[in-house]
Enzyme design. Structure first.
Site, short mmCIF file in Angstrom:
data_model
loop_
_atom_site.label_atom_id
_atom_site.label_comp_id
_atom_site.label_asym_id
_atom_site.label_seq_id
_atom_site.Cartn_x
_atom_site.Cartn_y
_atom_site.Cartn_z
N HIS A 71 0.62 -1.12 0.08
CA HIS A 71 0.08 0.00 0.15
C HIS A 71 0.89 1.04 -0.03
O HIS A 71 0.39 2.26 -0.72
CB HIS A 71 -0.86 -0.01 1.20
CG HIS A 71 -2.05 -0.90 1.15
ND1 HIS A 71 -3.59 -0.80 1.33
CD2 HIS A 71 -2.14 -2.14 0.32
CE1 HIS A 71 -4.18 -1.82 0.96
NE2 HIS A 71 -3.37 -2.88 0.54
N ASP A 206 -9.83 -8.73 7.64
CA ASP A 206 -10.47 -8.35 8.78
C ASP A 206 -11.67 -7.25 8.61
O ASP A 206 -12.47 -7.28 9.41
CB ASP A 206 -9.57 -7.42 9.98
CG ASP A 206 -8.59 -8.39 10.50
OD1 ASP A 206 -8.79 -9.57 10.73
OD2 ASP A 206 -7.23 -8.09 10.63
C1 HEM Z 1 -5.35 -6.67 -6.98
C2 HEM Z 1 -4.58 -6.24 -5.94
C3 HEM Z 1 -5.01 -6.46 -4.41
C4 HEM Z 1 -6.12 -6.23 -3.93
C5 HEM Z 1 -7.50 -6.04 -4.67
C6 HEM Z 1 -6.13 -6.66 -2.42
C7 HEM Z 1 -7.16 -6.52 -1.48
C8 HEM Z 1 -6.63 -7.12 -0.27
C9 HEM Z 1 -7.83 -7.25 0.76
C10 HEM Z 1 -9.29 -6.50 0.61
C11 HEM Z 1 -7.19 -7.59 1.79
C12 HEM Z 1 -8.00 -7.63 3.13
C13 HEM Z 1 -7.82 -6.53 4.24
C14 HEM Z 1 -8.57 -6.62 5.45
O1 HEM Z 1 -9.85 -6.64 5.45
O2 HEM Z 1 -8.18 -6.81 6.43
C15 HEM Z 1 -5.94 -8.06 1.56
C16 HEM Z 1 -4.98 -8.56 2.55
C17 HEM Z 1 -3.66 -8.67 2.49
N1 HEM Z 1 -3.13 -8.29 1.28
FE1 HEM Z 1 -3.82 -7.51 -0.47
N2 HEM Z 1 -4.57 -7.02 -2.17
C18 HEM Z 1 -4.09 -6.84 -3.50
C19 HEM Z 1 -2.66 -6.89 -3.95
C20 HEM Z 1 -1.70 -7.11 -2.72
C21 HEM Z 1 -0.43 -7.43 -3.04
C22 HEM Z 1 0.18 -6.91 -4.16
C23 HEM Z 1 0.21 -7.54 -1.62
C24 HEM Z 1 1.61 -7.47 -1.42
C25 HEM Z 1 2.63 -7.53 -2.15
C26 HEM Z 1 -0.98 -7.88 -0.85
C27 HEM Z 1 -0.72 -8.29 0.48
C28 HEM Z 1 -1.65 -8.47 1.36
C29 HEM Z 1 -1.67 -9.11 2.60
C30 HEM Z 1 -0.42 -9.63 3.37
C31 HEM Z 1 -2.97 -9.28 3.22
C32 HEM Z 1 -3.34 -9.77 4.51
C33 HEM Z 1 -3.16 -8.79 5.90
C34 HEM Z 1 -3.58 -9.44 7.08
O3 HEM Z 1 -3.60 -10.72 7.08
O4 HEM Z 1 -3.73 -8.78 8.04
N3 HEM Z 1 -2.01 -7.64 -1.44
N4 HEM Z 1 -5.70 -7.49 0.12
#
Ligand code: HEM
Ligand SMILES: [Ca+2]
Length: 376
Positions: A71, A206
């Site tokens: 982000h 979450d």
């Molecule tokens: C199309 C692109 C992406 C979308 C739409 C997306 C969307 C999301 C959403 C909605 C969550 C859940 C957040 C929550 O409700 O707590 C999430 C979690 C997460 N995303 Fe993505 N994401 C994308 C790409 C990425 C990329 C490129 C990375 C890292 C290089 C990433 C790493 C993570 C991680 C590690 C979590 C988990 C956080 C946790 O467990 O607390 N995401 N993502």
């Protein structure tokens, strides 16, 4: 015997160090050889983060810092110009009251609040906010079995302004708009995007369903394996909590039992797994853990320096801790699932996989290491 056999190795190591130009290399107090002594300052930071923040686990705080690295980095736009954001510049940490409040950053303030004390501690005066975030992500991911050792380049100048709203992809976005956003940010391709989404193998939501705490994206959210790519191709059958939240589609493994929350599927992951521009690359990750890890490593190396010139940074990769080893478990159809449940979108042959033969859908444990209770 043992002593005499290591002597030539030690001598070789010393001669290798001496052979390098003296002005270019430095040796940290623990013996790590780095191109510049500034890299050595990250060694105690890695130890501190691992022990006190991540508690040696690929748990919640590690996942959140990995998400933060994305982000921070993606908030930049070639079409809008430099005033829109500076990429991986630590703006989230420097202006904690701006970007973390954008809707697409919901939940990101946890990781901002986690890292801020390390930045403010005075213990790491040479480390900038942008370096702290990207290095933190490299340390975090290395705690997940199967993850690669990420590249880490140091020297990102501190952000001078926060990024504007609207630059973070959201799960309800179309594939067209996701592809366009990564392209506009830093010319990242569809393969880069899928390679970065490997991170969703260690991820839980979450805020997508606000009634759920830590809804995993695959059945092994503490393991850097290929289950995410397999499970996103299974037919959806239900929801782990309330149905049809924004950006959510039905999941193949929705069983929630108490704190053990069922799998949650993002609409964006569902669509990218099936779109003809990304489906074959997606499928090619399944049961190819080391290939997946090396693709993630290469894509993260690009993402981590968005907004900077590689040549202006110092390669401090040597101070990134060695990752914990892979568990060596092959990709497996979860209990109750088989190839019949796969919605195959790529014409290439589907890998042949074993199945978990348990008669009922298994619960996905809430805690790493199967602890009964956990803080993360
Ligand atoms: C199309 C692109 C992406 C979308 C739409 C997306 C969307 C999301 C959403 C909605 C969550 C859940 C957040 C929550 O409700 O707590 C999430 C979690 C997460 N995303 Fe993505 N994401 C994308 C790409 C990425 C990329 C490129 C990375 C890292 C290089 C990433 C790493 C993570 C991680 C590690 C979590 C988990 C956080 C946790 O467990 O607390 N995401 N993502
Ligand atoms: Ca996993």
């Amino acid at each position: 015997m043992a002593f005499s056999s290591i002597v030539p190795l030690v001598a070789l190591a010393l001669s290798t160090v001496r052979a390098a130009p003296a002005s270019q290399n430095a040796v940290c107090s623990d013996g790590t050889v780095v191109p510049d002594s500034v890299c050595c300052d990250f060694i105690p930071l890695a130890q501190d983060l691992t022990a006190t923040l991540f508690e040696n686990q690929c748990g919640e705080t590690a996942h959140e810092v990995l998400r933060l690295s994305f982000h921070d980095a993606i908030a930049i736009s070639q079409s809008l110009g430099p005033a829109a954001g500076g990429g991986a510049d630590g703006s989230m940490l420097i202006f904690p009251d701006v970007e973390p409040n954008f809707a697409a950053n919901l939940g990101i303030s946890d990781s901002v609040n986690d890292l801020a004390p390390f930045l403010a501690s005075g213990k790491f005066p040479t480390i900038t906010a942008g370096d702290m975030i990207q290095f933190g992500a490299a340390v975090a991911v290395g705690l997940c079995p199967g993850a690669p050792q990420l590249e880490f380049l140091a020297g990102r100048p501190n952000a001078t302004a926060p990024a504007v709203d609207g630059l973070i992809p959201e799960p309800q976005d179309s594939v067209d708009s996701i592809l366009a956003r990564f392209q506009d940010a830093a010319n990242l391709t569809s393969e880069d995007i899928v390679s970065l989404l490997v991170s969703h193998t260690v991820a839980r939501a979450d805020h997508v369903d606000p009634t759920l705490d830590a809804a995993p994206f695959d059945s092994t959210p503490f393991t850097f394996d290929t289950q995410f790519f397999l499970e996103t191709l299974l037919t959806g059958i239900g929801f782990p909590g309330t149905p049809n939240n924004t950006g959510e589609v039905s999941s193949p493994l929705p069983l929630t039992v108490g704190v053990n929350v069922g799998e949650l599927r993002l609409q964006s992951d569902f669509e990218l797994a099936r779109d003809n521009r990304t489906a074959c690359f997606w499928q090619s990750m399944i049961n190819e853990e080391s290939l997946m890890a090396s693709r993630f490593q290469a894509a993260m190396a690009k993402m981590a320096i968005i907004g900077h010139n590689r040549a202006d940074l110092i390669d401090c990769s040597a101070v990134v801790p060695t990752p914990v080893p892979s568990l060596g478990v092959p990709a497996t159809f979860p209990a109750t699932k088989s190839f019949a449940d796969i919605q195959q979108a790529c014409p290439s042959p589907f890998p042949s996989l074993t199945s978990d033969r348990a008669p009922r859908e298994t619960e996905i444990p809430h805690c790493p290491d199967n602890e009964a209770t956990c803080t993360s």
